[in-house]
Design a protein around this motif. Sequence first.
Motif, PDB file in Angstrom:
ATOM      1  N   ILE A 135      -8.876   5.751  12.829  1.00  0.00           N
ATOM      2  CA  ILE A 135      -8.007   5.487  11.691  1.00  0.00           C
ATOM      3  C   ILE A 135      -8.839   5.443  10.409  1.00  0.00           C
ATOM      4  CG2 ILE A 135      -8.228   2.967  11.960  1.00  0.00           C
ATOM      5  CD1 ILE A 135      -5.255   2.734  11.220  1.00  0.00           C
ATOM      6  N   MET A 136      -8.267   5.929   9.311  1.00  0.00           N
ATOM      7  CA  MET A 136      -8.945   5.847   8.020  1.00  0.00           C
ATOM      8  C   MET A 136      -9.025   4.390   7.588  1.00  0.00           C
ATOM      9  SD  MET A 136      -9.694   9.012   7.366  1.00  0.00           S
ATOM     10  CE  MET A 136     -10.217   8.952   5.653  1.00  0.00           C
ATOM     11  N   MET A 137     -10.175   3.987   7.081  1.00  0.00           N
ATOM     12  CA  MET A 137     -10.383   2.601   6.689  1.00  0.00           C
ATOM     13  C   MET A 137      -9.659   2.271   5.390  1.00  0.00           C
ATOM     14  SD  MET A 137     -12.510   0.758   8.650  1.00  0.00           S
ATOM     15  CE  MET A 137     -13.565  -0.280   7.633  1.00  0.00           C
ATOM     16  N   GLY A 184      -0.003   1.105   6.543  1.00  0.00           N
ATOM     17  CA  GLY A 184       0.103   2.336   5.769  1.00  0.00           C
ATOM     18  C   GLY A 184      -1.174   3.156   5.754  1.00  0.00           C
ATOM     19  N   LEU A 185      -2.077   2.892   6.696  1.00  0.00           N
ATOM     20  CA  LEU A 185      -3.285   3.700   6.802  1.00  0.00           C
ATOM     21  C   LEU A 185      -2.977   4.981   7.566  1.00  0.00           C
ATOM     22  CD1 LEU A 185      -5.760   0.818   7.761  1.00  0.00           C
ATOM     23  CD2 LEU A 185      -5.241   1.691   5.474  1.00  0.00           C
ATOM     24  N   GLU A 186      -3.917   5.902   7.547  1.00  0.00           N
ATOM     25  CA  GLU A 186      -3.687   7.196   8.200  1.00  0.00           C
ATOM     26  C   GLU A 186      -4.510   7.319   9.471  1.00  0.00           C
ATOM     27  OE1 GLU A 186      -2.915  10.694   5.425  1.00  0.00           O
ATOM     28  OE2 GLU A 186      -4.268   9.434   4.237  1.00  0.00           O
ATOM     29  N   ASN A 187      -3.812   7.619  10.561  1.00  0.00           N
ATOM     30  CA  ASN A 187      -4.519   7.963  11.799  1.00  0.00           C
ATOM     31  C   ASN A 187      -4.924   9.422  11.730  1.00  0.00           C
ATOM     32  OD1 ASN A 187      -2.257   5.769  12.833  1.00  0.00           O
ATOM     33  ND2 ASN A 187      -4.241   5.549  13.855  1.00  0.00           N
ATOM     34  N   LEU A 188      -6.129   9.706  12.137  1.00  0.00           N
ATOM     35  CA  LEU A 188      -6.600  11.079  12.074  1.00  0.00           C
ATOM     36  C   LEU A 188      -5.881  11.951  13.086  1.00  0.00           C
ATOM     37  CD1 LEU A 188      -8.860   9.840  10.307  1.00  0.00           C
ATOM     38  CD2 LEU A 188     -10.381  11.547  11.315  1.00  0.00           C
ATOM     39  N   VAL A 232     -13.950   6.646   8.600  1.00  0.00           N
ATOM     40  CA  VAL A 232     -13.105   6.635   9.785  1.00  0.00           C
ATOM     41  C   VAL A 232     -13.600   5.543  10.724  1.00  0.00           C
ATOM     42  CG1 VAL A 232     -12.244   7.967  11.748  1.00  0.00           C
ATOM     43  CG2 VAL A 232     -12.706   9.109   9.567  1.00  0.00           C
ATOM     44  N   CYS A 233     -12.679   4.710  11.180  1.00  0.00           N
ATOM     45  CA  CYS A 233     -12.998   3.658  12.145  1.00  0.00           C
ATOM     46  C   CYS A 233     -12.496   4.094  13.518  1.00  0.00           C
ATOM     47  CB  CYS A 233     -12.331   2.345  11.730  1.00  0.00           C
ATOM     48  SG  CYS A 233     -12.495   1.025  12.953  1.00  0.00           S
ATOM     49  N   CYS A 234     -13.395   4.124  14.495  1.00  0.00           N
ATOM     50  CA  CYS A 234     -13.039   4.466  15.863  1.00  0.00           C
ATOM     51  C   CYS A 234     -13.257   3.245  16.750  1.00  0.00           C
ATOM     52  CB  CYS A 234     -13.884   5.628  16.373  1.00  0.00           C
ATOM     53  SG  CYS A 234     -13.630   7.156  15.452  1.00  0.00           S
TER      54      CYS A 234
END
Length: 275
Positions: A135-137, A184-188, A232-234
Amino acid sequence: SIDKLSKSAVLKLTAEKLHIVVITDIGSGLQLWSDVAVNALFTDYQIESLHNNEIYLEFSIDNLQRALKSAQGALKTTLKLTKKQGLPILSLIIQNQSTTGREITLCQDVPVRVMTPLQMEAIREPLVPDSQVHIMMPPLNSLRSIAERIKGMGDRVAVSANREGAMKIRVANDLVDITTFFRGLENLAYDSTQDPPTQPDREPGDFYTAVVDMKNFIRFLQSYHVAPKNIVCCIIEHHAVVFYVYIGSAGYGGVSEINDQACGSLTYFIPVRQV
């Protein structure tokens, strides 16, 4: 950014990329692996070695930082691995111009230790399982401010995210239990050539969690003077949290688009905190 992590690092030079590796103190587990395309830094580049044209140099981060500051705004900077008085050094030859138009040449030498092939073989990027969610941080400045306020409440922090654009940071002790939510963050987007990972009995809104050392989490957040936008946080449950920082990418568009735009990346590995 790496001066917040350790006093020393390893510079790996290859034909196509320049890598900086930081492995922090024993027991911490935090590692940083970064790479930048050679053509993004140099107009002319040559490397030769007996070990597959790869060279590993251990150096003091403070020494290299001081040398690089001298090169800011220079007309031309040449980086050369050489020897002085029989000792290896990384020499920065900095060409500039005075206010009167006279050419000035400054030489800054950074002592280094050339690593042996056996030592080079021991430096390998950690192998980690596929992440359950990436997910975008949220803005790093906001997250840093929150972490500074809660860092005294526990020695570990739970980092969680789901596949519906939500992330949460939780710290708890015997007296308090605090959770901060980001929505409201974006999942890659997954690579279209690969199947997305499947998790039995897990819905997109379910959170995946990794509990890591608070000090390592703070170290990562404090390692930037200017907050980058593409992080990006995994999350790999029971294993690690991995942060990917993309250098030179203009915006979000999925894994492949960020990689195509980026001229380099920094990868932070933070292992889970064992009970």
